[in-house]
Design a protein around this motif. Structure first.
Motif, mmCIF file in Angstrom:
data_model
loop_
_atom_site.group_PDB
_atom_site.id
_atom_site.type_symbol
_atom_site.label_atom_id
_atom_site.label_comp_id
_atom_site.label_asym_id
_atom_site.label_seq_id
_atom_site.Cartn_x
_atom_site.Cartn_y
_atom_site.Cartn_z
ATOM 1 N N HIS A 63 0.658 -1.213 -0.003
ATOM 2 C CA HIS A 63 -0.067 -0.023 -0.098
ATOM 3 C C HIS A 63 0.815 1.168 -0.046
ATOM 4 C CE1 HIS A 63 -3.181 2.851 0.904
ATOM 5 N NE2 HIS A 63 -2.406 3.199 2.173
ATOM 6 N N GLU A 96 5.447 3.617 -2.559
ATOM 7 C CA GLU A 96 5.973 4.714 -2.907
ATOM 8 C C GLU A 96 6.943 5.391 -1.794
ATOM 9 O OE1 GLU A 96 3.693 8.554 -3.125
ATOM 10 O OE2 GLU A 96 2.004 7.283 -2.108
ATOM 11 N N SER A 103 -6.793 8.471 -0.607
ATOM 12 C CA SER A 103 -5.890 8.454 -2.038
ATOM 13 C C SER A 103 -5.645 9.802 -2.346
ATOM 14 C CB SER A 103 -6.921 7.715 -3.048
ATOM 15 O OG SER A 103 -7.186 6.227 -2.450
ATOM 16 N N SER A 111 -4.132 6.352 -7.888
ATOM 17 C CA SER A 111 -3.904 5.752 -6.561
ATOM 18 C C SER A 111 -5.085 5.096 -5.990
ATOM 19 C CB SER A 111 -3.530 6.876 -5.398
ATOM 20 O OG SER A 111 -2.162 7.534 -5.924
ATOM 21 N N ARG A 117 -5.632 2.070 -7.636
ATOM 22 C CA ARG A 117 -4.646 0.890 -7.354
ATOM 23 C C ARG A 117 -5.280 0.569 -5.683
ATOM 24 N NH1 ARG A 117 0.171 0.209 -4.333
ATOM 25 N NH2 ARG A 117 -0.026 2.073 -3.404
ATOM 26 N N GLU A 118 -5.331 1.377 -4.913
ATOM 27 C CA GLU A 118 -5.825 0.969 -3.572
ATOM 28 C C GLU A 118 -6.884 0.410 -3.483
ATOM 29 O OE1 GLU A 118 -3.098 5.065 -2.264
ATOM 30 O OE2 GLU A 118 -5.207 4.897 -1.778
#
Ligand SMILES: Nc1ncnc2c1ncn2[C@@H]1O[C@H](COP(=O)(O)OP(=O)(O)OP(=O)(O)O)[C@@H](O)[C@H]1O
Ligand SMILES: [Mg+2]
Length: 152
Positions: A49, A52, A118, A123, A126-127
């Motif tokens: 998660h 990055e 997010s 993002s 993806r999350e």
């Protein structure tokens, strides 16, 4: 444009019994909760998660924090809601968060900032897929949609 954001109440928010207050802010604003569950995040999922931030000095503390207790994960839907929710959440460092934001009202430290949201459509996608199966997302119409939105 109708967007979906991934929002997570971090372990301190759960332990401090802030779940109801925070969810209420999103509902009262007119946003729609379309997915919700509590979970104890595994180390692997936390690292994925927050991938990055892998190289950042705070990464290990961040993973420890997120895996230290139960969390509440949500998918929130609404018009242009990704940026809107980031504004409702406030700055990463709660001491710099405006009063009236979630962090600005309930938190004091970056490492205990109680909520994740997010930061972009990419993002969010993806999350959401990291935490929710499609079958766990609920589609429904709010009966007062015409009161929340002008052109419906
Ligand atoms: N300098 C720092 N020291 C300690 N922890 C930090 C620091 N910067 C960020 N963090 C932690 O890592 C999380 C992710 O950082 P990020 O820069 O993505 O902020 P954010 O997008 O506001 O928060 P989140 O991704 O959790 O919504 C922060 O919410 C915070 O818990
Ligand atoms: Mg972030």
């Amino acid at each position: 444009m109708i967007e979906r954001s991934f929002v997570m109440l971090k372990p301190d928010a759960v332990l401090r019994r802030l779940m109801g207050d925070i969810i209420n802010r999103f509902e009262a604003r007119g946003l729609k909760i379309v997915g919700v569950k509590m979970l104890n995040i595994s180390r692997e999922l936390a690292e994925e998660h927050y991938a990055e931030h892998e190289q950042k000095p705070f990464f290990n503390d961040l993973v420890e924090y997120i895996t230290s207790g139960s969390t509440l994960a949500m998918v929130v839907e609404g018009d242009d809601c990704i940026n809107l929710i980031r504004k409702m959440v406030g700055s990463t460092n709660p001491k710099e968060s405006d009063i009236g934001t979630i962090r600005g009202d309930y938190a004091l430290e970056t490492g205990r900032n109680i909520i994740h949201a997010s930061d972009s459509p990419k993002s969010a996608k993806r999350e959401i897929s990291l935490f929710f199966d499609d079958s766990e997302i609920c589609e429904y119409k709010m009966p007062d949609e015409h009161l929340v939105y002008e052109n419906i």
